[in-house]
Write a protein that holds these residues in place. Structure first.
Motif, PDB file in Angstrom:
ATOM      1  N   GLN A 117      38.611 -47.170 -47.196  1.00 26.05           N
ATOM      2  CA  GLN A 117      37.499 -47.466 -48.092  1.00 26.05           C
ATOM      3  C   GLN A 117      36.963 -48.877 -47.853  1.00 26.05           C
ATOM      4  OE1 GLN A 117      37.695 -46.466 -52.256  1.00 26.05           O
ATOM      5  NE2 GLN A 117      39.146 -44.786 -51.913  1.00 26.05           N
ATOM      6  N   GLN A 118      37.853 -49.798 -47.591  1.00 25.28           N
ATOM      7  CA  GLN A 118      37.428 -51.176 -47.346  1.00 25.28           C
ATOM      8  C   GLN A 118      36.622 -51.280 -46.056  1.00 25.28           C
ATOM      9  OE1 GLN A 118      37.754 -53.817 -49.489  1.00 25.28           O
ATOM     10  NE2 GLN A 118      36.323 -54.711 -48.030  1.00 25.28           N
ATOM     11  N   THR A 121      33.224 -49.841 -46.850  1.00 29.01           N
ATOM     12  CA  THR A 121      32.473 -50.758 -47.713  1.00 29.01           C
ATOM     13  C   THR A 121      31.899 -51.921 -46.917  1.00 29.01           C
ATOM     14  OG1 THR A 121      33.830 -50.211 -49.647  1.00 29.01           O
ATOM     15  CG2 THR A 121      32.641 -52.296 -49.695  1.00 29.01           C
ATOM     16  N   SER A 125      27.927 -52.551 -46.288  1.00 32.12           N
ATOM     17  CA  SER A 125      27.390 -53.793 -46.844  1.00 32.12           C
ATOM     18  C   SER A 125      26.586 -54.552 -45.793  1.00 32.12           C
ATOM     19  CB  SER A 125      28.524 -54.664 -47.384  1.00 32.12           C
ATOM     20  OG  SER A 125      28.039 -55.914 -47.821  1.00 32.12           O
ATOM     21  N   ASN A 136      31.106 -52.185 -52.807  1.00 26.92           N
ATOM     22  CA  ASN A 136      32.443 -51.709 -53.163  1.00 26.92           C
ATOM     23  C   ASN A 136      32.380 -50.764 -54.360  1.00 26.92           C
ATOM     24  OD1 ASN A 136      35.473 -51.879 -53.066  1.00 26.92           O
ATOM     25  ND2 ASN A 136      35.140 -52.774 -55.086  1.00 26.92           N
ATOM     26  N   VAL A 139      30.786 -47.381 -53.150  1.00 27.64           N
ATOM     27  CA  VAL A 139      31.710 -46.617 -52.316  1.00 27.64           C
ATOM     28  C   VAL A 139      32.838 -46.040 -53.163  1.00 27.64           C
ATOM     29  CG1 VAL A 139      33.402 -46.787 -50.448  1.00 27.64           C
ATOM     30  CG2 VAL A 139      31.159 -47.859 -50.197  1.00 27.64           C
TER      31      VAL A 139
END
Length: 295
Positions: A117-118, A121, A125, A136, A139
């Motif tokens: 996920q990071q 993100t 971004s 964040n 997402v």
């Protein structure tokens, strides 16, 4: 001659008989009048000079007028921006938060790892120039919604990317609104439990409703391609002007990003790929050999 001398003598005697203070008072009064006369003369001359200067320099006259007529400035009240979480908070009746029950294998696949996920993100971004905290939040909402309705979060994010470029307040000429460009007037009943049509621009509500509509179209169409064609409103047409290809291309990039691969955030503009015939698309759920999770 004698009378004249006598008058002079009498006048002198009269003057001599007057008190000294009266004579002094007369002299002082005369001095005050003379001083006042000189002062008034100077003031008058000065006024004439000032008027002449103001006539020659209108800007000075305006500045003087503004300074004399200045109104007291209103007190400036400090406005504090609300926190991002308050702006992004879903309505009370929106999607329920993920509970603490154990995740199934399918749900784990849909949610992915925190690291995945990071990666997604950070990439989104940079690609769409969205603030990190906002990206964040979007997402995370997409992943939680995907877990609930059993739809690939990367597909949801791909639709958001193509539809609005992650602008939660976008609105098309046709009235499609928000991140997933939902036709709120057409799907107004889906917003009722979330606060009505005014919730259409709420990011969380918009993602949820848009994802439900997409899930429904994919299920009824029998394939992701058919679902995307219906989502963009081209179900009755021969092609969708490359909409499905753009969404699936973005999905493919996000798939690589979530796998930890380095994917450029700027991609060249390419011609849209031809849309598959409906008979083939109805039986094909894969994108370049990659199965979309939850479908």
């Amino acid at each position: 001659m004698i009378n004249r001398n006598t008058g002079a003598v009498l006048s002198a005697r009269f003057m001599a008989s007057q008190p000294a203070w009266l004579s002094s008072t007369r002299i002082s009064a005369k001095g005050v009048l003379t001083t006042a006369q000189h002062t008034l003369t100077i003031v008058g001359v000065t006024a004439l000079v000032v008027m002449a200067v103001l006539f020659v320099r209108p800007d000075l006259a305006k500045a003087l007028s503004d300074s004399l007529n200045r109104t007291p400035e209103a007190e400036v009240v400090a406005v504090q921006a609300p926190p991002l979480t308050a702006l992004m908070e879903a309505p009370a009746a929106a999607a329920p938060a993920a509970n603490a029950e154990p995740l199934s294998a399918e749900e784990k696949a849909l949610l992915g790892t925190q690291k995945q996920q990071q990666w997604v993100t950070t990439w989104l971004s940079k690609r769409y120039r969205v603030a990190g905290d906002a990206a964040n939040m979007l997402v995370s909402t997409a992943y939680l919604t995907a877990r609930e309705i059993k739809l690939d979060p990367l597909l949801i994010l791909s639709v958001m990317a193509i539809e609005s470029g992650f602008n939660p307040f976008a609105e098309s000429p046709m009235g499609a609104q928000g991140l997933m460009q939902v036709m709120s007037k057409v799907h107004h009943e889906k917003f009722q439990e979330m606060g009505g049509l005014q919730a259409a621009l709420n990011p969380v509500a918009n993602i949820r409703v848009g994802s439900l509509i997409l899930k429904d179209y994919v299920t009824r169409g029998g394939s992701v391609e058919a679902g995307l064609k219906s989502y963009v409103g081209a179900a009755a047409f021969e092609h969708d002007d490359g909409y499905g290809s753009r969404v699936l291309a973005e999905y493919s990039r996000l798939k690589q990003v979530s796998a930890g691969k380095k994917v450029p955030t700027i991609t060249p503009v390419m011609a849209a790929a031809p849309v598959k015939p409906a008979a083939v698309a109805a039986t094909d759920k894969s994108v370049n050999g990659t199965q979309i999770a939850g479908l």
